[in-house]
Scaffold this motif. Structure first.
Motif, PDB file in Angstrom:
ATOM      1  N   ASP A 231       0.849  -1.179   0.000  1.00 22.95           N
ATOM      2  CA  ASP A 231       0.000   0.000   0.000  1.00 22.95           C
ATOM      3  C   ASP A 231       0.892   1.240   0.000  1.00 22.95           C
ATOM      4  N   THR A 232       0.459   2.285  -0.678  1.00 22.82           N
ATOM      5  CA  THR A 232       1.291   3.485  -0.837  1.00 22.82           C
ATOM      6  C   THR A 232       1.790   4.028   0.495  1.00 22.82           C
ATOM      7  N   HIS A 237       6.556   4.043   5.217  1.00 30.91           N
ATOM      8  CA  HIS A 237       6.937   3.795   6.605  1.00 30.91           C
ATOM      9  C   HIS A 237       8.017   2.718   6.721  1.00 30.91           C
ATOM     10  N   GLY A 238       9.012   2.780   5.832  1.00 29.18           N
ATOM     11  CA  GLY A 238      10.148   1.890   5.957  1.00 29.18           C
ATOM     12  C   GLY A 238      10.406   0.940   4.810  1.00 29.18           C
ATOM     13  N   PRO A 239       9.382   0.296   4.211  1.00 24.23           N
ATOM     14  CA  PRO A 239       9.672  -0.707   3.190  1.00 24.23           C
ATOM     15  C   PRO A 239      10.434  -0.188   1.967  1.00 24.23           C
ATOM     16  N   MET A 240      10.395   1.116   1.700  1.00 23.99           N
ATOM     17  CA  MET A 240      11.093   1.634   0.530  1.00 23.99           C
ATOM     18  C   MET A 240      12.593   1.802   0.757  1.00 23.99           C
TER      19      MET A 240
END
Length: 342
Positions: A231-232, A237-240
């Protein structure tokens, strides 16, 4: 239904969707579906690619004020005996032979079970109360038209049961033909740029999460590339954080997605943005690491979900050709994911 070449399945989707539309419309006209009343909850129950399509239906229903959630079919066995997690069930299996949705259907309330499957006389059809068949359309091993036809079935079901405005569903096949032509050039460029990618992240929000999740699955199945879908806002919140020069990112959306894309371009990440926003709304539409694939401004709702799904389908086709892979030829086959054909 027979298995056909991947590129043929993608290219022939307009005619296959016409067939699916006729089949679904006939079934809806002939079926008595228990009304979805105010306060009722709808569960969309599926496995695999069908689970990803469920995001489109769930978020469309929530946006219309109908309680809805996606339930992975294998998780239905975790419910306490004699309990019902929802009032109505939409149970999806393209082949109709996935054992988990079949077993889940047996647990649910008789009279409240709608099955969506490509094969009208499949084992799933025997366990539900209403069958919406997709017309026994031919499909590839990595599902393509079966996936978009399922989205078409969702649109027609929502219009029939709750009067959701979904536009002219009969016009969707012709518009898919136009979209395939429009998207193909951009998809080919993306496939070229992804040739050095070691991982690919897919990002979208709401109904666009369907295309993000399905795209990630298709890349894993057809190209054997490690992928993930988010989800955008969860992605922020961290995964990128792992995004680096040999990463790729495919983003669906028109809002926060634009600034997300711009924030990673200078890191060498190869990005594909699928959006309805005009290029003038992007901070750097001509950046060397960005490819924008534009969805027509008048495409909305389930039709947009279908158009979004076409993008990873096309990218996979071009990337597979570059890599010498044949989508649908799997390294690992599990004997218990389908009930054998008798």
């Amino acid at each position: 239904m027979k298995r056909i070449d991947y590129d043929t399945a993608v290219r022939d989707q307009p005619s296959a969707l016409e067939r699916a539309h006729r089949s679904i419309a006939h079934a809806l006209a002939e079926s008595a579906i228990e009304p979805w009343r105010a306060g009722d909850t709808v569960a969309v129950v599926a496995m695999g690619a069908s689970t990803h399509s469920a995001h489109a239906l769930v978020f469309a229903l929530l946006g219309s004020g109908v309680r809805a959630f996606s339930l992975t079919a294998s998780d239905a066995s975790l419910c306490a005996p004699d309990t019902q997690p929802a009032d109505h069930y939409v149970i999806v299996s393209e082949s109709g032979r996935s054992p988990e949705p079949i077993e889940a259907a047996r647990r649910f309330t008789p009279g409240r079970r709608i099955g969506i499957t490509n094969v009208a006389d499949s084992p799933l059809a025997a366990e539900v109360d209403v069958v919406l068949p997709l017309g026994d359309v031919d499909d590839s091993g990595v599902y393509t038209v079966g996936y978009t036809a399922t989205l078409l079935a969702y649109a027609m079901l929502c219009e029939h049961v709750i009067g959701m405005p979904v536009g002219d569903t009969a016009a969707i096949p012709a518009r898919v033909a136009s979209a395939l032509s429009s998207f193909d050039g951009g998809a080919q460029i993306v496939a070229e740029r992804l040739s050095a990618a070691r991982t690919v992240d897919f990002v979208g929000r709401g109904t666009s999460l369907a295309a993000a999740s399905e795209g990630a699955l298709m890349f894993r199945e057809a190209l054997a590339l490690p992928t993930a879908a988010f989800d955008t806002y969860q992605y922020l919140h961290g995964p990128m954080e792992p995004l680096r020069e040999h990463s790729a990112l495919v983003v669906f959306g028109d809002e926060r997605e634009l600034s997300l894309v711009d924030s990673v371009l200078d890191s060498g990440v190869q990005v594909c943005l699928v959006t309805q926003r005009p290029l003038a709304d992007l901070a750097r539409p001509n950046h060397e690491n960005l490819v924008v694939i534009s969805i027509a401004a008048d495409v909305a709702g389930f039709e947009r979900s279908i158009h979004e799904a076409l993008v990873p389908q096309l990218i996979v086709g071009h990337a597979a050709a570059r890599m010498g892979r044949r989508p649908g030829e799997f390294t690992y086959r599990q004997p218990d994911t389908k009930i054998p054909i008798s």
